[in-house]
Design an enzyme around this catalytic site. Sequence first.
Site, PDB file in Angstrom:
ATOM      1  N   ASP A 172      32.105   2.281  79.789  1.00  0.00           N
ATOM      2  CA  ASP A 172      32.406   4.110  80.640  1.00  0.00           C
ATOM      3  C   ASP A 172      31.981   4.240  81.975  1.00  0.00           C
ATOM      4  OD1 ASP A 172      35.121   6.327  79.262  1.00  0.00           O
ATOM      5  OD2 ASP A 172      33.387   6.555  81.255  1.00  0.00           O
TER       6      ASP A 172
ATOM      7  N   ASP B 191      53.432   2.796  81.338  1.00  0.00           N
ATOM      8  CA  ASP B 191      54.429   1.259  81.826  1.00  0.00           C
ATOM      9  C   ASP B 191      54.226   1.097  83.594  1.00  0.00           C
ATOM     10  OD1 ASP B 191      56.486   1.071  79.282  1.00  0.00           O
ATOM     11  OD2 ASP B 191      56.336   3.057  80.436  1.00  0.00           O
TER      12      ASP B 191
ATOM     13  N   ARG C  99      56.886   9.336  66.845  1.00  0.00           N
ATOM     14  CA  ARG C  99      57.818  10.962  66.381  1.00  0.00           C
ATOM     15  C   ARG C  99      58.662  11.025  66.384  1.00  0.00           C
ATOM     16  NH1 ARG C  99      54.202  11.617  72.473  1.00  0.00           N
ATOM     17  NH2 ARG C  99      52.102  12.392  71.524  1.00  0.00           N
TER      18      ARG C  99
ATOM     19  N   THR D  81      46.238   3.644  79.229  1.00  0.00           N
ATOM     20  CA  THR D  81      46.512   4.628  80.505  1.00  0.00           C
ATOM     21  C   THR D  81      47.884   5.465  80.728  1.00  0.00           C
ATOM     22  OG1 THR D  81      43.790   3.891  80.715  1.00  0.00           O
ATOM     23  CG2 THR D  81      45.180   5.491  82.919  1.00  0.00           C
TER      24      THR D  81
ATOM     25  N   ARG E  93      53.388  12.535  83.377  1.00  0.00           N
ATOM     26  CA  ARG E  93      53.339  10.990  83.423  1.00  0.00           C
ATOM     27  C   ARG E  93      53.019  10.128  84.290  1.00  0.00           C
ATOM     28  NH1 ARG E  93      55.520  11.259  78.543  1.00  0.00           N
ATOM     29  NH2 ARG E  93      53.837  11.209  76.676  1.00  0.00           N
TER      30      ARG E  93
HETATM   31  N1  LIG Z   1      49.678   5.874  76.814  1.00  0.00           N
HETATM   32  C1  LIG Z   1      50.066   6.731  75.186  1.00  0.00           C
HETATM   33  O1  LIG Z   1      50.843   6.589  74.283  1.00  0.00           O
HETATM   34  C2  LIG Z   1      48.501   7.803  76.069  1.00  0.00           C
HETATM   35  C3  LIG Z   1      48.867   8.802  75.040  1.00  0.00           C
HETATM   36  C4  LIG Z   1      47.649   9.644  75.347  1.00  0.00           C
HETATM   37  C5  LIG Z   1      47.066   9.623  76.604  1.00  0.00           C
HETATM   38  N2  LIG Z   1      47.460   8.341  76.793  1.00  0.00           N
HETATM   39  C6  LIG Z   1      46.562   8.137  78.607  1.00  0.00           C
HETATM   40  O2  LIG Z   1      45.292   7.708  78.025  1.00  0.00           O
HETATM   41  C7  LIG Z   1      44.451   8.045  78.448  1.00  0.00           C
HETATM   42  C8  LIG Z   1      42.900   8.560  78.441  1.00  0.00           C
HETATM   43  O3  LIG Z   1      43.269  10.170  77.934  1.00  0.00           O
HETATM   44  P1  LIG Z   1      42.138  10.379  77.482  1.00  0.00           P
HETATM   45  O4  LIG Z   1      42.629  11.687  76.320  1.00  0.00           O
HETATM   46  O5  LIG Z   1      41.232   9.768  76.268  1.00  0.00           O
HETATM   47  O6  LIG Z   1      41.159  11.440  78.994  1.00  0.00           O
HETATM   48  P2  LIG Z   1      39.156  11.386  79.259  1.00  0.00           P
HETATM   49  O7  LIG Z   1      39.404  12.133  80.177  1.00  0.00           O
HETATM   50  O8  LIG Z   1      38.916  11.933  77.978  1.00  0.00           O
HETATM   51  O9  LIG Z   1      39.298   9.556  79.182  1.00  0.00           O
HETATM   52  C9  LIG Z   1      39.292   8.748  79.902  1.00  0.00           C
HETATM   53  C10 LIG Z   1      37.946   7.887  80.482  1.00  0.00           C
HETATM   54  O10 LIG Z   1      38.081   6.626  80.997  1.00  0.00           O
HETATM   55  C11 LIG Z   1      36.565   7.100  82.053  1.00  0.00           C
HETATM   56  N3  LIG Z   1      37.155   6.773  83.568  1.00  0.00           N
HETATM   57  C12 LIG Z   1      37.569   6.792  83.965  1.00  0.00           C
HETATM   58  N4  LIG Z   1      37.371   6.011  85.100  1.00  0.00           N
HETATM   59  C13 LIG Z   1      36.506   4.979  85.003  1.00  0.00           C
HETATM   60  C14 LIG Z   1      36.508   4.148  85.382  1.00  0.00           C
HETATM   61  N5  LIG Z   1      36.989   3.680  86.598  1.00  0.00           N
HETATM   62  N6  LIG Z   1      36.195   2.967  84.542  1.00  0.00           N
HETATM   63  C15 LIG Z   1      35.744   3.285  83.534  1.00  0.00           C
HETATM   64  N7  LIG Z   1      35.941   4.411  83.073  1.00  0.00           N
HETATM   65  C16 LIG Z   1      36.681   5.190  83.265  1.00  0.00           C
HETATM   66  C17 LIG Z   1      36.331   8.537  81.703  1.00  0.00           C
HETATM   67  O11 LIG Z   1      35.160   8.726  82.478  1.00  0.00           O
HETATM   68  C18 LIG Z   1      36.556   9.270  80.804  1.00  0.00           C
HETATM   69  O12 LIG Z   1      35.864   8.967  79.490  1.00  0.00           O
HETATM   70  C19 LIG Z   1      45.627   9.008  80.309  1.00  0.00           C
HETATM   71  O13 LIG Z   1      45.802   8.208  80.927  1.00  0.00           O
HETATM   72  C20 LIG Z   1      46.513   9.722  78.977  1.00  0.00           C
HETATM   73  O14 LIG Z   1      47.009  10.054  80.171  1.00  0.00           O
HETATM   74  C21 LIG Z   1      48.609   7.527  76.890  1.00  0.00           C
END
Ligand SMILES: NC(=O)c1ccc[n+]([C@@H]2O[C@H](COP(=O)([O-])OP(=O)(O)OC[C@H]3O[C@@H](n4cnc5c(N)ncnc54)[C@H](O)[C@@H]3O)[C@@H](O)[C@H]2O)c1
Length: 333
Positions: A45, A133, A161, A129, A98
């Site tokens: 991270d 898609d 879900r 992330t 999103r």
């Molecule tokens: N695909 C799915 O079904 C689904 C479901 C829930 C959330 N998400 C997505 O997952 C992603 C993360 O959500 P979250 O709740 O964990 O967010 P969060 O903010 O808790 O975690 C994101 C992490 O990414 C890190 N980060 C940011 N830029 C970075 C970089 N350049 N290099 C390395 N690390 C970096 C941040 O420091 C942070 O720890 C979001 O885009 C969210 O929308 C996807």
Amino acid sequence: MENYDIGPHAPHPRRVAVVGAGNVGATFAYTLVLNGLVGEIVLIDIDRERAEGEAMDISHAVPLTNPVRVWAGDYSDCAGADVVVVTAGTAQRPGETRLDLVKRNAEIFGHVIPNITQHNETGILLIATNPVDVLSYVAWKLSGFPSRRVIGSGTVLDTARFRYLLSDLLDLDARNVHAYVVGEHGDSEVPIWSLANIAGMRLNEYCRRVQCDVGDDLRAHISHQVRDAAYEVIERKGATYYAVGMALVRIVEAILRDQRTVLTVSNLVPGYYGIEDVYLSLPAVIGREGVERVVELALGDEELAALNGCAQVLHTVLAELPDQAVEAGDGAA
Ligand SMILES: NC(=O)c1ccc[n+]([C@@H]2O[C@H](COP(=O)([O-])OP(=O)(O)OC[C@H]3O[C@@H](n4cnc5c(N)ncnc54)[C@H](O)[C@@H]3O)[C@@H](O)[C@H]2O)c1
């Protein structure tokens, strides 16, 4: 004295690298430890302290669960990882779609994906992330990997879900409810009611026999609940992470155990329904090589039109991305 050095040819434990140790990344890593699928999990991270804290906290559960080495590392630790899971980015803010996230997270991917591929050219990239898609497509292009090895978590979560809500309504074990959400992991997603199946019967037939009624209004209500689930959770607790963490573990399990499991991951659509050059979710067979095959469904007319709508939404977003977001590695189908 005995020499306990077992040498360079000793088998390596399975390794999963997680880039982004936030809510989703850390929850996924924790769930993976409980599951006992791998021997090594590295958390990477930009916020090193966060990754260290999560690695420490998760490691303290290890004596009570499974022997897994969990540590905070850097991109060089992606070397040898069977799967690299990417959850790095910013999350949705309350009320934000999103797709609003796309530009911010595409920029982050411009940094993250080349750093991964510099150290690992043979693993599978699993993207979570959002918008997943679009960013899976971006990751495919930037990585230069074959599309089967760049997978988005897609609608695996939405499908869960959908099955959960249907099972709750019908008072059944959710594992006996077979139904898919396809298309975008987002507002245009398509629940496939026409193929929903219980005990080998289409939903209509099952309902006729057990005398339940899932009419149009109820269907619309459930479809909306599935589509809006993330908004509802985010409104209440700020983020979603347990179910997506489990969805990611399920995909990783299908890969590492070569299970040939049908999961609605996001992948390159191979020209089905006239859709191409876009990542979206359809049922796909997942095994050791990633996506072994995308399955073409026999969709109803409205479902087909809705799926084409998803493809249009996603094409429009991709077309608006800056060229460098999708040009660097030029992924191969
Ligand atoms: N695909 C799915 O079904 C689904 C479901 C829930 C959330 N998400 C997505 O997952 C992603 C993360 O959500 P979250 O709740 O964990 O967010 P969060 O903010 O808790 O975690 C994101 C992490 O990414 C890190 N980060 C940011 N830029 C970075 C970089 N350049 N290099 C390395 N690390 C970096 C941040 O420091 C942070 O720890 C979001 O885009 C969210 O929308 C996807």
